[in-house]
Structure formats: structure tokens, C-alpha cells
Design a protein around this motif. Structure first.
Motif, mmCIF file in Angstrom:
data_model
loop_
_atom_site.group_PDB
_atom_site.id
_atom_site.type_symbol
_atom_site.label_atom_id
_atom_site.label_comp_id
_atom_site.label_asym_id
_atom_site.label_seq_id
_atom_site.Cartn_x
_atom_site.Cartn_y
_atom_site.Cartn_z
ATOM 1 N N ASP A 63 0.601 -12.183 -2.409
ATOM 2 C CA ASP A 63 0.928 -11.448 -3.461
ATOM 3 C C ASP A 63 1.916 -10.589 -3.149
ATOM 4 N N ALA A 64 1.684 -9.542 -2.164
ATOM 5 C CA ALA A 64 2.515 -8.556 -1.674
ATOM 6 C C ALA A 64 2.822 -8.391 -0.080
ATOM 7 N N VAL A 105 -3.705 -9.965 1.079
ATOM 8 C CA VAL A 105 -2.603 -9.436 0.228
ATOM 9 C C VAL A 105 -1.171 -10.191 0.645
#
Length: 170
Positions: free
Chosen positions: A116-117, A113
């Protein structure tokens, strides 16, 4: 004739077995009696000797049983300790395995992740990872660790909200 028993030539009481010495002294006292009187005395003594022998054998049997019982109890205690150690080892190995799996899963999820985050990646790979591994591997959790994890998560979340800006109006 003296009252003290006389021993055969070459027989001395010094340094000899006390049982043999006592037996010899009794034999010396009975030597003047005839064989018929000696035989009658021995026959009268035989039942008492049988009772004593039976009592001694019973006592020895009871001592043997007690020793066997103690040995069985000792073995049983040793086996119980070994089983407890085995269970403790299995549990420790399971905790290590779970800790390793959780750490790898959190690291893998953090890397997955990250693009994206990034803020979620910092939560997954940061102090929370160390705190969870500490709980599983060391079986210990300090309150300060959890406070640090909460503070870091709050900081990371606040930073992520400021970087994204306000939510779009609908």
C-alpha cells in the motif's frame, strides 16, 4: 677460669639455632649459682615474662583481626565487582533483545505496508532500521547516522508525494 662460657662437650655454636645458643650461654653463666638463687631469679623474672607473653599474644590477635578485616574487604570488593559485571551483562542482553525486537517489528511492518505505501516500507526497512539497531545494540549513535536517516526519509517522502500527484480538490 676464663670469662668466656664453656659449652658442654659436643656442643658447638656454629650453625645452631641462635635462640638455643643464647639460652645455653645464659645457662652456662648461671651454672655456678645455687638452686635457691636460681629459683629466686626465675621467680623474679616470671612477671616480666608473663607481661611479654601477654603483649605478644595481644599483638598477634590484632594482626589476625587486621588480616581478617582485609580479607573481608577484599571479598566485599570482589562481590561488588561481580554484581556490577552481572548488572552490565543483564543490561547488555536487554539492549540486544530490544534491538532485535525493534528490528523485527520494523521489518515486519515494512513488509506489511509495502503493497500500500512503498515509501513507508523504505522508511521502516532502510537506514532508520540500521540506525535504531545501532543505538540499541552498540549503544552508540553518530550524528552522521541521524543526518543520513533524515535525508533518506525526506527523499523517500518527496518521491512518494511526486508519485501520488497533487491531493484531490474538495
Amino acid at each position: 677460669m676464663s670469662a668466656e662460657p664453656q659449652l658442654p662437650p659436643g656442643w658447638s655454636q656454629e650453625g645452631e639455632d641462635p635462640i638455643l645458643s643464647a639460652g645455653m650461654s645464659i645457662a652456662m653463666q648461671w651454672r655456678h649459682l645455687g638452686t635457691d638463687k636460681l629459683e629466686a631469679a626465675l621467680k623474679a623474672l616470671e612477671p616480666e615474662l608473663r607481661r611479654q607473653h601477654k603483649a605478644v599474644m595481644t599483638r598477634l590477635g590484632m594482626q589476625r583481626e587486621a588480616a581478617d578485616r582485609k580479607e573481608r574487604e577484599r571479598r566485599s570488593e570482589l562481590e561488588a565487582c561481580e554484581r556490577q559485571e552481572r548488572r552490565s551483562h543483564v543490561r547488555h542482553m536487554a539492549d540486544l533483545t530490544v534491538g532485535a525486537v525493534v528490528a523485527l517489528a520494523m521489518l515486519g511492518a515494512g513488509v506489511y505496508v509495502a503493497a500500500d505505501a512503498w515509501w513507508l516500507a523504505t522508511l521502516l526497512c532502510g537506514p532508520s532500521l540500521l540506525a535504531l539497531v545501532k543505538i540499541f545494540v552498540l549503544r552508540r549513535s553518530d550524528p552522521d547516522d541521524m543526518k543520513f536517516v533524515a535525508r533518506t526519509a525526506r527523499t523517500s517522502t518527496n518521491t512518494a508525494q511526486q508519485a501520488q500527484g497533487p491531493p484531490p480538490a474538495v
